[in-house]
Design a protein around this motif. Structure first.
Motif, PDB file in Angstrom:
ATOM      1  N   GLU A   1      22.398 -30.681  17.856  1.00 59.20           N
ATOM      2  CA  GLU A   1      22.745 -30.208  19.196  1.00 59.20           C
ATOM      3  C   GLU A   1      21.620 -29.375  19.796  1.00 59.20           C
ATOM      4  O   GLU A   1      21.292 -29.519  20.981  1.00 59.20           O
ATOM      5  CB  GLU A   1      24.047 -29.403  19.148  1.00 59.20           C
ATOM      6  N   ARG A   2      21.022 -28.512  18.983  1.00 58.38           N
ATOM      7  CA  ARG A   2      19.935 -27.666  19.470  1.00 58.38           C
ATOM      8  C   ARG A   2      18.741 -28.508  19.888  1.00 58.38           C
ATOM      9  O   ARG A   2      18.152 -28.291  20.954  1.00 58.38           O
ATOM     10  CB  ARG A   2      19.532 -26.675  18.371  1.00 58.38           C
ATOM     11  N   VAL A   3      18.370 -29.494  19.065  1.00 59.38           N
ATOM     12  CA  VAL A   3      17.230 -30.353  19.389  1.00 59.38           C
ATOM     13  C   VAL A   3      17.514 -31.168  20.650  1.00 59.38           C
ATOM     14  O   VAL A   3      16.656 -31.309  21.519  1.00 59.38           O
ATOM     15  CB  VAL A   3      16.912 -31.279  18.202  1.00 59.38           C
ATOM     16  N   ALA A   4      18.726 -31.692  20.772  1.00 54.17           N
ATOM     17  CA  ALA A   4      19.079 -32.468  21.958  1.00 54.17           C
ATOM     18  C   ALA A   4      18.982 -31.617  23.222  1.00 54.17           C
ATOM     19  O   ALA A   4      18.480 -32.061  24.266  1.00 54.17           O
ATOM     20  CB  ALA A   4      20.485 -33.038  21.803  1.00 54.17           C
ATOM     21  N   GLU A   5      19.465 -30.377  23.138  1.00 54.57           N
ATOM     22  CA  GLU A   5      19.387 -29.480  24.298  1.00 54.57           C
ATOM     23  C   GLU A   5      17.943 -29.229  24.704  1.00 54.57           C
ATOM     24  O   GLU A   5      17.607 -29.238  25.899  1.00 54.57           O
ATOM     25  CB  GLU A   5      20.087 -28.158  23.965  1.00 54.57           C
ATOM     26  N   VAL A   6      17.073 -28.999  23.706  1.00 57.96           N
ATOM     27  CA  VAL A   6      15.658 -28.770  24.009  1.00 57.96           C
ATOM     28  C   VAL A   6      15.043 -30.007  24.646  1.00 57.96           C
ATOM     29  O   VAL A   6      14.284 -29.909  25.617  1.00 57.96           O
ATOM     30  CB  VAL A   6      14.896 -28.389  22.715  1.00 57.96           C
ATOM     31  N   MET A   7      15.373 -31.174  24.133  1.00 57.14           N
ATOM     32  CA  MET A   7      14.787 -32.400  24.666  1.00 57.14           C
ATOM     33  C   MET A   7      15.237 -32.670  26.101  1.00 57.14           C
ATOM     34  O   MET A   7      14.444 -33.104  26.940  1.00 57.14           O
ATOM     35  CB  MET A   7      15.143 -33.576  23.766  1.00 57.14           C
ATOM     36  N   VAL A   8      16.485 -32.430  26.385  1.00 50.58           N
ATOM     37  CA  VAL A   8      16.971 -32.618  27.755  1.00 50.58           C
ATOM     38  C   VAL A   8      16.264 -31.654  28.699  1.00 50.58           C
ATOM     39  O   VAL A   8      15.826 -32.031  29.795  1.00 50.58           O
ATOM     40  CB  VAL A   8      18.504 -32.434  27.817  1.00 50.58           C
ATOM     41  N   ARG A   9      16.119 -30.401  28.274  1.00 53.93           N
ATOM     42  CA  ARG A   9      15.453 -29.402  29.122  1.00 53.93           C
ATOM     43  C   ARG A   9      13.988 -29.763  29.340  1.00 53.93           C
ATOM     44  O   ARG A   9      13.482 -29.713  30.464  1.00 53.93           O
ATOM     45  CB  ARG A   9      15.560 -28.019  28.479  1.00 53.93           C
ATOM     46  N   VAL A  10      13.304 -30.161  28.270  1.00 50.77           N
ATOM     47  CA  VAL A  10      11.899 -30.541  28.387  1.00 50.77           C
ATOM     48  C   VAL A  10      11.748 -31.787  29.245  1.00 50.77           C
ATOM     49  O   VAL A  10      10.814 -31.906  30.042  1.00 50.77           O
ATOM     50  CB  VAL A  10      11.281 -30.760  26.987  1.00 50.77           C
ATOM     51  N   GLY A  11      12.690 -32.735  29.101  1.00 52.32           N
ATOM     52  CA  GLY A  11      12.633 -33.951  29.905  1.00 52.32           C
ATOM     53  C   GLY A  11      12.726 -33.657  31.387  1.00 52.32           C
ATOM     54  O   GLY A  11      12.043 -34.289  32.201  1.00 52.32           O
ATOM     55  N   ARG A  12      13.544 -32.690  31.751  1.00 52.55           N
ATOM     56  CA  ARG A  12      13.666 -32.307  33.164  1.00 52.55           C
ATOM     57  C   ARG A  12      12.387 -31.644  33.667  1.00 52.55           C
ATOM     58  O   ARG A  12      11.995 -31.799  34.828  1.00 52.55           O
ATOM     59  CB  ARG A  12      14.853 -31.369  33.343  1.00 52.55           C
ATOM     60  N   GLN A  13      11.735 -30.880  32.795  1.00 52.50           N
ATOM     61  CA  GLN A  13      10.493 -30.214  33.192  1.00 52.50           C
ATOM     62  C   GLN A  13       9.340 -31.202  33.271  1.00 52.50           C
ATOM     63  O   GLN A  13       8.546 -31.165  34.213  1.00 52.50           O
ATOM     64  CB  GLN A  13      10.164 -29.108  32.185  1.00 52.50           C
ATOM     65  N   TRP A  14       9.220 -32.079  32.290  1.00 54.06           N
ATOM     66  CA  TRP A  14       8.096 -33.026  32.242  1.00 54.06           C
ATOM     67  C   TRP A  14       8.207 -34.094  33.317  1.00 54.06           C
ATOM     68  O   TRP A  14       7.234 -34.450  33.954  1.00 54.06           O
ATOM     69  CB  TRP A  14       8.080 -33.723  30.879  1.00 54.06           C
ATOM     70  N   ARG A  15       9.412 -34.671  33.458  1.00 48.63           N
ATOM     71  CA  ARG A  15       9.635 -35.808  34.347  1.00 48.63           C
ATOM     72  C   ARG A  15       8.587 -36.898  34.095  1.00 48.63           C
ATOM     73  O   ARG A  15       7.734 -37.188  34.945  1.00 48.63           O
ATOM     74  CB  ARG A  15       9.594 -35.370  35.813  1.00 48.63           C
ATOM     75  N   PRO A  16       8.607 -37.518  32.901  1.00 51.55           N
ATOM     76  CA  PRO A  16       7.607 -38.541  32.597  1.00 51.55           C
ATOM     77  C   PRO A  16       7.708 -39.731  33.542  1.00 51.55           C
ATOM     78  O   PRO A  16       8.791 -40.092  33.998  1.00 51.55           O
ATOM     79  CB  PRO A  16       7.963 -38.950  31.164  1.00 51.55           C
ATOM     80  N   ASP A  17       6.557 -40.321  33.853  1.00 50.25           N
ATOM     81  CA  ASP A  17       6.529 -41.502  34.708  1.00 50.25           C
ATOM     82  C   ASP A  17       7.170 -42.692  34.009  1.00 50.25           C
ATOM     83  O   ASP A  17       7.863 -43.495  34.624  1.00 50.25           O
ATOM     84  CB  ASP A  17       5.084 -41.852  35.094  1.00 50.25           C
ATOM     85  N   ARG A  18       6.895 -42.811  32.714  1.00 52.34           N
ATOM     86  CA  ARG A  18       7.511 -43.884  31.934  1.00 52.34           C
ATOM     87  C   ARG A  18       7.404 -43.542  30.449  1.00 52.34           C
ATOM     88  O   ARG A  18       6.583 -42.719  30.055  1.00 52.34           O
ATOM     89  CB  ARG A  18       6.868 -45.235  32.222  1.00 52.34           C
ATOM     90  N   ILE A  19       8.247 -44.198  29.672  1.00 48.96           N
ATOM     91  CA  ILE A  19       8.241 -44.030  28.226  1.00 48.96           C
ATOM     92  C   ILE A  19       8.111 -45.415  27.605  1.00 48.96           C
ATOM     93  O   ILE A  19       8.970 -46.274  27.812  1.00 48.96           O
ATOM     94  CB  ILE A  19       9.530 -43.348  27.715  1.00 48.96           C
ATOM     95  N   ASP A  20       7.037 -45.632  26.871  1.00 48.25           N
ATOM     96  CA  ASP A  20       6.796 -46.932  26.247  1.00 48.25           C
ATOM     97  C   ASP A  20       7.164 -46.898  24.775  1.00 48.25           C
ATOM     98  O   ASP A  20       7.026 -45.871  24.099  1.00 48.25           O
ATOM     99  CB  ASP A  20       5.311 -47.320  26.358  1.00 48.25           C
ATOM    100  N   LEU A  21       7.610 -48.049  24.271  1.00 48.38           N
ATOM    101  CA  LEU A  21       7.721 -48.261  22.838  1.00 48.38           C
ATOM    102  C   LEU A  21       6.413 -48.896  22.388  1.00 48.38           C
ATOM    103  O   LEU A  21       6.009 -49.937  22.913  1.00 48.38           O
ATOM    104  CB  LEU A  21       8.898 -49.180  22.511  1.00 48.38           C
ATOM    105  N   ALA A  22       5.711 -48.273  21.452  1.00 49.24           N
ATOM    106  CA  ALA A  22       4.408 -48.763  21.013  1.00 49.24           C
ATOM    107  C   ALA A  22       4.271 -48.584  19.513  1.00 49.24           C
ATOM    108  O   ALA A  22       4.945 -47.744  18.908  1.00 49.24           O
ATOM    109  CB  ALA A  22       3.285 -48.016  21.739  1.00 49.24           C
TER     110      ALA A  22
END
Length: 298
Positions: free
Chosen positions: A233-254
């Motif tokens: 839960e803690r990691v998910a919360e951090v990732m959601v918060r960081v995702g909102r801050q970063w706003r990546p243009d795209r995420i690739d599988l590589a």
């Protein structure tokens, strides 16, 4: 990235052609050995170039096969490894291996097996420098212990013992954290990417093991957590918060280190490379490299 096509050394054209042809054949393996030993693309490139320059001034009779090239590279890597402990102690925050793209479009050719995965490189990071050299040269590249002994300045039986001890430690680490099959990785990472892009907290929690560990390597160059974060839960919360801050243009599988990973793009450049450990359908370790010095070659 430097493609490694370096002009040959001065001398008779026949010798130059012979050395150059040998180098083009063996260069990927030399780079691959250096990367496995050092966990750094930049350092592996430096070692590879240094090997070429040393070979250019050597007696060509001594540079007749891959074993000779690897021996020269391993000596240089061993010197770097012995000083790396000091550099690691001064490193800001957690240290992760430098990501290496290994898919069909990768700029740097490398022999791909499990020894270039981020998980394996972190395991080898726990080995002593002599153990790491003996393990990579023997178990990955098949060099005889007599040659390995020359690199390490020990006897052949001592080199054999070093490799054996490293092999046992690697086996124990792999047993404690087995890696998931390719199909399972594809399924979990595709679902994770969709949940991440949607900011779906519950969806992320379902994909993370309750005891997951989240590691970020910013190297003090960019804002990043300097301590490990534990718990789904803690990691998910951090990732959601960081995702909102970063706003990546795209995420690739590589393919990174021979395994599927997530590559985040932002403002026209690679911003993050994320590798994971998956066990029984859940992410047990999430490793994120955001240090720009480790991503500039991408």
């Amino acid at each position: 990235m430097d493609n490694g096509h370096t002009s040959g050394p001065p001398g008779p054209s026949g010798q130059q052609d012979r050395l150059g042809a040998g180098w083009e054949t063996y260069r990927p393996a030399v780079f691959g050995a250096a990367y496995r030993l050092l966990g750094s693309v930049a350092d592996a490139e430096d070692v590879t170039q240094d090997v070429w320059l040393r070979a250019a001034g050597a007696d060509l009779r001594q540079i007749d096969d891959l074993r000779a090239w690897l021996t020269v590279a391993a000596r240089r890597c061993y010197d770097i490894l012995r000083s790396a402990r000091v550099r690691r102690e001064a490193y800001v925050g957690p240290w992760l291996p430098e990501p290496l793209l290994t898919g069909p479009d990768a700029a740097e050719p490398v022999l791909v097996d499990e020894s270039v995965t981020s998980a394996m490189l972190l395991i080898m990071e726990e080995l002593s420098p002599p153990e790491r050299v003996a393990f990579v040269l023997h178990d990955v590249f098949g060099l005889q212990f007599a040659r390995i002994a020359q690199v390490l300045g020990v006897s052949a039986p001592a080199a054999r013992q070093l490799a054996s001890r490293a092999r046992r430690r690697v086996a124990r680490a792999k047993q404690s954290a087995p890696q998931a099959p390719k199909a399972e990785r594809e399924r979990v990472l595709a679902a994770f990417r969709a949940a991440y892009e949607a900011g779906d907290l519950a969806g992320l929690v379902r994909l993370l093991h309750p005891d997951v560990v989240y590691v970020t390597d910013g190297g003090g160059r960019i804002p990043a957590a300097r301590k490990l974060i534990h718990g789904g839960e803690r990691v998910a919360e951090v990732m959601v918060r960081v995702g909102r801050q970063w706003r990546p243009d795209r995420i690739d599988l590589a393919e990174v280190g021979g395994e599927l990973a997530l590559v985040f793009h932002r403002e026209g450049r690679v911003y993050s490379v994320d590798t994971v450990q998956i066990t029984e359908g859940l992410i047990t370790a999430y490793r994120r490299v955001v240090n720009p010095e480790k991503l500039q070659h991408l």
